[in-house]
Design an enzyme around this catalytic site. Structure first.
Site, PDB file in Angstrom:
ATOM      1  N   GLY A  11       0.811  -1.220   0.000  1.00  0.00           N
ATOM      2  CA  GLY A  11       0.000   0.000   0.000  1.00  0.00           C
ATOM      3  C   GLY A  11       0.840   1.263   0.000  1.00  0.00           C
ATOM      4  CG  ASP A  34      -0.544  -6.089   0.430  1.00  0.00           C
ATOM      5  OD1 ASP A  34      -0.281  -4.961   0.858  1.00  0.00           O
ATOM      6  OD2 ASP A  34      -1.694  -6.394   0.020  1.00  0.00           O
ATOM      7  CB  ILE A  35      -4.193  -9.801  -0.136  1.00  0.00           C
ATOM      8  CG1 ILE A  35      -4.602  -8.338   0.012  1.00  0.00           C
ATOM      9  CG2 ILE A  35      -4.601 -10.612   1.067  1.00  0.00           C
ATOM     10  CD1 ILE A  35      -6.093  -8.127   0.021  1.00  0.00           C
ATOM     11  CE1 TYR A 142      -8.805   4.069   8.195  1.00  0.00           C
ATOM     12  CE2 TYR A 142      -9.056   6.365   8.840  1.00  0.00           C
ATOM     13  CZ  TYR A 142      -8.254   5.307   8.468  1.00  0.00           C
ATOM     14  OH  TYR A 142      -6.886   5.498   8.356  1.00  0.00           O
TER      15      TYR A 142
HETATM   16  P1  NAD Z   1      -3.346   1.352   1.615  1.00  0.00           P
HETATM   17  O1  NAD Z   1      -4.781   1.094   1.371  1.00  0.00           O
HETATM   18  O2  NAD Z   1      -2.565   2.103   0.604  1.00  0.00           O
HETATM   19  O3  NAD Z   1      -2.599  -0.016   1.877  1.00  0.00           O
HETATM   20  C1  NAD Z   1      -3.149  -1.030   2.662  1.00  0.00           C
HETATM   21  C2  NAD Z   1      -2.608  -2.350   2.145  1.00  0.00           C
HETATM   22  O4  NAD Z   1      -3.246  -3.371   2.898  1.00  0.00           O
HETATM   23  C3  NAD Z   1      -2.947  -2.597   0.673  1.00  0.00           C
HETATM   24  O5  NAD Z   1      -1.767  -2.903  -0.049  1.00  0.00           O
HETATM   25  C4  NAD Z   1      -3.883  -3.808   0.706  1.00  0.00           C
HETATM   26  O6  NAD Z   1      -3.689  -4.714  -0.372  1.00  0.00           O
HETATM   27  C5  NAD Z   1      -3.480  -4.449   2.031  1.00  0.00           C
HETATM   28  N1  NAD Z   1      -4.534  -5.309   2.549  1.00  0.00           N
HETATM   29  C6  NAD Z   1      -5.873  -5.106   2.545  1.00  0.00           C
HETATM   30  N2  NAD Z   1      -6.514  -6.170   3.061  1.00  0.00           N
HETATM   31  C7  NAD Z   1      -5.546  -7.052   3.404  1.00  0.00           C
HETATM   32  C8  NAD Z   1      -5.570  -8.346   3.974  1.00  0.00           C
HETATM   33  N3  NAD Z   1      -6.734  -8.942   4.281  1.00  0.00           N
HETATM   34  N4  NAD Z   1      -4.398  -8.958   4.222  1.00  0.00           N
HETATM   35  C9  NAD Z   1      -3.215  -8.366   3.905  1.00  0.00           C
HETATM   36  N5  NAD Z   1      -3.128  -7.157   3.332  1.00  0.00           N
HETATM   37  C10 NAD Z   1      -4.285  -6.507   3.087  1.00  0.00           C
HETATM   38  O7  NAD Z   1      -3.233   2.065   3.041  1.00  0.00           O
HETATM   39  P2  NAD Z   1      -2.044   2.967   3.600  1.00  0.00           P
HETATM   40  O8  NAD Z   1      -2.335   4.354   3.223  1.00  0.00           O
HETATM   41  O9  NAD Z   1      -0.742   2.376   3.276  1.00  0.00           O
HETATM   42  O10 NAD Z   1      -2.356   2.846   5.154  1.00  0.00           O
HETATM   43  C11 NAD Z   1      -1.706   1.923   5.999  1.00  0.00           C
HETATM   44  C12 NAD Z   1      -2.218   2.114   7.411  1.00  0.00           C
HETATM   45  O11 NAD Z   1      -2.012   3.480   7.820  1.00  0.00           O
HETATM   46  C13 NAD Z   1      -3.707   1.845   7.593  1.00  0.00           C
HETATM   47  O12 NAD Z   1      -3.932   1.309   8.865  1.00  0.00           O
HETATM   48  C14 NAD Z   1      -4.311   3.230   7.533  1.00  0.00           C
HETATM   49  O13 NAD Z   1      -5.528   3.288   8.221  1.00  0.00           O
HETATM   50  C15 NAD Z   1      -3.254   4.044   8.226  1.00  0.00           C
HETATM   51  N6  NAD Z   1      -3.316   5.458   7.864  1.00  0.00           N
HETATM   52  C16 NAD Z   1      -3.043   5.863   6.598  1.00  0.00           C
HETATM   53  C17 NAD Z   1      -3.130   7.218   6.276  1.00  0.00           C
HETATM   54  C18 NAD Z   1      -2.842   7.721   4.895  1.00  0.00           C
HETATM   55  O14 NAD Z   1      -3.075   8.903   4.622  1.00  0.00           O
HETATM   56  N7  NAD Z   1      -2.319   6.898   3.994  1.00  0.00           N
HETATM   57  C19 NAD Z   1      -3.491   8.141   7.271  1.00  0.00           C
HETATM   58  C20 NAD Z   1      -3.807   7.681   8.533  1.00  0.00           C
HETATM   59  C21 NAD Z   1      -3.693   6.328   8.841  1.00  0.00           C
HETATM   60  N1  SER Z   2      -5.778   9.346   4.874  1.00  0.00           N
HETATM   61  C1  SER Z   2      -6.653   8.572   5.686  1.00  0.00           C
HETATM   62  C2  SER Z   2      -8.032   8.546   5.118  1.00  0.00           C
HETATM   63  O1  SER Z   2      -8.392   9.530   4.510  1.00  0.00           O
HETATM   64  C3  SER Z   2      -6.703   9.174   7.082  1.00  0.00           C
HETATM   65  O2  SER Z   2      -6.650   8.162   7.980  1.00  0.00           O
HETATM   66  O3  SER Z   2      -8.724   7.598   5.302  1.00  0.00           O
END
Ligand code: NAD
Ligand code: SER
Length: 316
Positions: A11, A34-35, A142
């Site tokens: 991700g 990852d999946i 969420y």
């Molecule tokens: P993303 O959606 O880009 O990546 C998440 C990854 O998880 C994806 O590659 C997806 O394939 C994988 N995934 C989904 N279901 C799965 C499963 N069952 N088994 C294994 N892998 C699985 O998200 P991100 O932006 O990289 O966020 C990562 C974490 O950080 C999350 O917990 C998110 O809530 C948190 N977060 C992200 C942001 C942001 O702005 N990106 C902000 C706040 C919090």
């Molecule tokens: N960037 C994230 C979202 O919009 C914040 O956790 O879901």
């Protein structure tokens, strides 16, 4: 040397964090999972396995096979996508965390990282310079899952001594992958749209400010928190991270310094309501006080590196 397992490495965050952790701890010591397949850089840069975080036995198997002592659990359904499928969002966000917490307790994993989000705050939270300890009544699936997750992390720390650490990330901005279905995704999409065709249709209103952060700062904060002395980690739910705060119109203006012809149309959709329920800016004083956190990128510096890197990536 730590043996690290990253779950959700394909991700937005995993694509950057995996590379940094491999630089720091050695490629062979950082297993990306990852999946779905990850970026070429992650796939080619060290070990990779397909792992569904909902399969607890397989997490345990992998922990044994690679003698894992540290886990970064990044897999989740982000705010926009979770609102479309609330039960699925709840199921994946909560049960994946329980799987990781239980395997970590049973296998005596030394350190765990799990991200919370500014989405854990809600419309009744003071929205300017939001303090670490405050009213938290999230109104999205969420946010509810993040707030519940924070409470469970603290519970496993208190009850089982699990060394789990967490950050409430603001919206993260990066160029290696697309953003993953959240409310802050516009701040990544706008760069690609600006460089590809000079036009962007924004799904938020022009004047809604949100806390944001460039990915390098988020990765540094994550590694700094994980390397901090355990005695300095006073918050065992999740630390606020502030970063920068700007509106869609402000980022569009900054991008126009490089692409003056950029046109932005504002057509708020269901994500506007989510954005309105979140803080306008966040105080990360507790992270500064406890483990010395300070971000580096402001809007100007972040825009410059985003434009440079996406230009190279798109060959423009
Ligand atoms: P993303 O959606 O880009 O990546 C998440 C990854 O998880 C994806 O590659 C997806 O394939 C994988 N995934 C989904 N279901 C799965 C499963 N069952 N088994 C294994 N892998 C699985 O998200 P991100 O932006 O990289 O966020 C990562 C974490 O950080 C999350 O917990 C998110 O809530 C948190 N977060 C992200 C942001 C942001 O702005 N990106 C902000 C706040 C919090
Ligand atoms: N960037 C994230 C979202 O919009 C914040 O956790 O879901």
């Amino acid at each position: 040397m730590s043996k690290i397992l990253i779950i959700g490495a394909s991700g937005q965050i995993g694509s950057d964090l995996t590379v940094e952790l491999r630089k720091k701890y050695g490629s062979e010591n950082v297993l990306a999972t990852d999946i779905k397949n990850a970026t070429q850089e992650v796939m080619d840069g060290g070990p990779f396995e397909i792992l569904d975080v909902m399969d607890k036995n397989r997490i345990a198997e992998i922990a044994d096979k690679y003698q894992i002592d540290t886990i970064y659990h990044l897999a989740a359904i982000l705010s926009g996508n979770a609102e479309k499928k609330p039960k699925m969002g709840w199921d994946i966000n909560m049960n994946s965390l329980f799987n990781v917490l239980d395997v970590s307790r049973d296998k005596k994993i030394k350190k765990i990282f799990w991200p919370s989000s500014m989405g854990a705050f809600g419309p009744t939270t003071p929205d300017q310079n939001t303090p670490q300890l405050t009213i938290m009544e999230p109104t999205t699936v969420y946010g509810i899952s993040k707030l519940a997750g924070e409470r469970w992390c603290e519970y496993y720390y208190n009850k089982y001594g699990l060394d789990i650490r967490s950050l409430r990330y603001p919206g993260l901005i990066s160029w290696k992958t697309e953003a993953g279905g959240g409310t802050t995704d516009y701040a990544v999409e706008i760069f690609y749209a600006a460089l590809e065709n000079g036009k962007y249709e924004c799904f938020l209103s022009n004047d809604i400010a949100l806390p944001m952060m460039y990915m390098d700062d988020a990765v540094n904060a994550t590694i700094q928190l994980m390397e901090a002395d355990s005695n300095n980690i006073k918050v065992r739910s999740s630390y606020n991270l502030g970063g920068i705060s700007f509106t869609p119109e402000q980022i569009a203006q900054e991008i126009r310094k490089y692409i003056p012809e950029l046109e932005v149309a504002y057509k708020p959709d269901f994500r506007q309501e989510i954005a309105e329920s979140w803080p306008r800016s966040i105080s990360d004083k507790a992270a500064f006080d406890d483990w010395g956190w300070k971000h580096e990128y402001d809007l100007e510096k972040m825009t410059k590196v985003m434009i440079e890197n996406i230009r190279k990536k798109l060959n423009k």
